[in-house]
Design a protein around this motif. Sequence first.
Motif, PDB file in Angstrom:
ATOM      1  N   VAL A   1       0.869  -1.175   0.000  1.00  0.00           N
ATOM      2  CA  VAL A   1       0.000   0.000   0.000  1.00  0.00           C
ATOM      3  C   VAL A   1       0.905   1.224   0.000  1.00  0.00           C
ATOM      4  O   VAL A   1       1.712   1.408   0.915  1.00  0.00           O
ATOM      5  N   VAL A   2       0.794   2.032  -1.045  1.00  0.00           N
ATOM      6  CA  VAL A   2       1.606   3.245  -1.158  1.00  0.00           C
ATOM      7  C   VAL A   2       0.691   4.447  -1.017  1.00  0.00           C
ATOM      8  O   VAL A   2      -0.255   4.626  -1.791  1.00  0.00           O
ATOM      9  N   ASP A   3       0.984   5.262  -0.018  1.00  0.00           N
ATOM     10  CA  ASP A   3       0.134   6.390   0.325  1.00  0.00           C
ATOM     11  C   ASP A   3       0.838   7.698  -0.058  1.00  0.00           C
ATOM     12  O   ASP A   3       1.840   8.076   0.560  1.00  0.00           O
ATOM     13  N   HIS A   4       0.317   8.368  -1.088  1.00  0.00           N
ATOM     14  CA  HIS A   4       0.841   9.684  -1.464  1.00  0.00           C
ATOM     15  C   HIS A   4       0.111  10.719  -0.605  1.00  0.00           C
ATOM     16  O   HIS A   4      -1.007  11.113  -0.904  1.00  0.00           O
ATOM     17  N   ALA A   5       0.774  11.166   0.447  1.00  0.00           N
ATOM     18  CA  ALA A   5       0.125  12.073   1.397  1.00  0.00           C
ATOM     19  C   ALA A   5       0.309  13.535   1.048  1.00  0.00           C
ATOM     20  O   ALA A   5      -0.419  14.391   1.564  1.00  0.00           O
ATOM     21  N   VAL A   6       1.299  13.846   0.201  1.00  0.00           N
ATOM     22  CA  VAL A   6       1.621  15.247  -0.128  1.00  0.00           C
ATOM     23  C   VAL A   6       1.853  15.352  -1.641  1.00  0.00           C
ATOM     24  O   VAL A   6       2.027  14.339  -2.317  1.00  0.00           O
ATOM     25  N   PRO A   7       1.891  16.593  -2.190  1.00  0.00           N
ATOM     26  CA  PRO A   7       2.061  16.752  -3.648  1.00  0.00           C
ATOM     27  C   PRO A   7       3.484  16.432  -4.122  1.00  0.00           C
ATOM     28  O   PRO A   7       4.411  16.304  -3.337  1.00  0.00           O
ATOM     29  N   HIS A   8       3.586  16.321  -5.465  1.00  0.00           N
ATOM     30  CA  HIS A   8       4.873  16.240  -6.164  1.00  0.00           C
ATOM     31  C   HIS A   8       5.711  15.025  -5.757  1.00  0.00           C
ATOM     32  O   HIS A   8       6.932  15.132  -5.587  1.00  0.00           O
ATOM     33  N   CYS A   9       5.079  13.884  -5.586  1.00  0.00           N
ATOM     34  CA  CYS A   9       5.816  12.659  -5.279  1.00  0.00           C
ATOM     35  C   CYS A   9       5.645  11.639  -6.412  1.00  0.00           C
ATOM     36  O   CYS A   9       4.654  11.671  -7.143  1.00  0.00           O
ATOM     37  N   THR A  10       6.611  10.748  -6.513  1.00  0.00           N
ATOM     38  CA  THR A  10       6.622   9.759  -7.594  1.00  0.00           C
ATOM     39  C   THR A  10       6.760   8.350  -7.012  1.00  0.00           C
ATOM     40  O   THR A  10       7.550   8.132  -6.087  1.00  0.00           O
TER      41      THR A  10
ATOM     42  N   ARG B   1      -1.853  -1.294  -3.899  1.00  0.00           N
ATOM     43  CA  ARG B   1      -2.864  -0.244  -3.755  1.00  0.00           C
ATOM     44  C   ARG B   1      -2.151   1.103  -3.670  1.00  0.00           C
ATOM     45  O   ARG B   1      -1.236   1.266  -2.851  1.00  0.00           O
ATOM     46  N   ILE B   2      -2.560   2.022  -4.523  1.00  0.00           N
ATOM     47  CA  ILE B   2      -2.004   3.375  -4.497  1.00  0.00           C
ATOM     48  C   ILE B   2      -3.095   4.318  -4.016  1.00  0.00           C
ATOM     49  O   ILE B   2      -4.195   4.355  -4.573  1.00  0.00           O
ATOM     50  N   VAL B   3      -2.784   5.081  -2.973  1.00  0.00           N
ATOM     51  CA  VAL B   3      -3.724   6.064  -2.430  1.00  0.00           C
ATOM     52  C   VAL B   3      -3.154   7.463  -2.671  1.00  0.00           C
ATOM     53  O   VAL B   3      -1.996   7.724  -2.331  1.00  0.00           O
TER      54      VAL B   3
END
Length: 440
Positions: free
Chosen positions: A305-314, A334-336
Amino acid sequence: MKQVMTKTVAGRATDDVFAAAHGRLPGSGLVAHIRARAFEAYQRAGLPHRRIEAWKYTDLRTLIGAVLPLAPRPDAAALMRAAVSVKQTAVDRAVKLVLVDGIFAPELSDVDSLEDGVDVWSLREVLEDTTDSAMAGLVLSTTTDAVISLNAAMATDGFVITIAEGEAVKRPIQIVHVATGSLVSNFTRSYLQLGQGAHAAVVESFVSAEGASGYQTNDATIALVGDEASLSHIRLASDAADAVNISSSIIAVGAKAKLDFFSMTCSGSVSRYQGFVTLTGEGSKLSANAVNLIRHKQHVDTTMVVDHAVPHCTSREKFRAVIDECGRSVLQGRIVVRPGAQKTDATLTTRALLLSDEARADNKPELEILADDVTCGHGSTSGALDGALVFYLRARGLSEKDAQALLIGAFLGEAIEEIVPESLRDFVTAQTEHWMQARR
């Protein structure tokens, strides 16, 4: 209305395991309180089963049934057998930190070879230090996942590793988990913290000593990657053929930091690796690759599970599975993307190669996007080897198995070639060739 909880036989057995282990677990006071709360959290859920979506394809109530008693402390004979396995699995130039049956073995480790800026304590030592309650709470942190809660309740030992700001660690740090017993459980947990601008490579190896069988491993790793730091985290599972390995990672990646992760499972009866990665700082990058090599009746599950919590991430994720005979592969990703995490760039691919009619693959990529300016995608394929390519190679003198091995190597290469540093890539490639050699 009063609720009455009826426990299963397996649930009562786990209660007994926890009660029997209680006097051997390090820590008292706050630590004991945290453990008790973690075990209560586990009791409310019990062993994960198919009605829990994240465990739909890996029903532990069916696959393992119950938690086995805690392994005894290793004696001199066990340490001697473990030493052989440590030598066989050693990564070139790596600094070894060895756990035997869930207990730190300093006589098999290279603690004196640690570089400046790297500090290591055994988890037991930290938990028995009653003056540092904040650290105890941090290293025993849990999620809603039942097996992670059980790990927090039962962890006997592991490592707390800190790398100072700006330090570039030259030699990989290899944590070797060796099981020497039979029909017992090992619970280990490690905590890793990279300071701002630090760089390091950490390898985790799971192996067995001669005579070990039917054991269960429950391991957890908590990692914090500081701003502008980079971590190469590699996990290699080569347990006994009838062993169970449930491993979990909870990783937070800071701003402009990078995490390169690779996992490979090539043995064991039931294996599940589950990673929970949160990109917490803008500009952070994740590269996650996994390879599962499966045969006989093995059940191997990789879930991230990969959680993108903030902008501008890869984030880039590539999962590969090769399944032979009656093996079963589960690949879940799962990408969030959280609200406000604009300019997220994330992709996920899962691919399975089935080598027999009885092989089974379950691939489940998922996207949960709550922002509107993102680039996200996923793909999933399952199939057999291309018969025309096998025929082409056989026409040039290769045997059936050699032709298959060549094509399987090309299939896995895309996931392996991104491992850093290069010396670890060569080590992993040798492991895959060994697996393919065994099926010739």
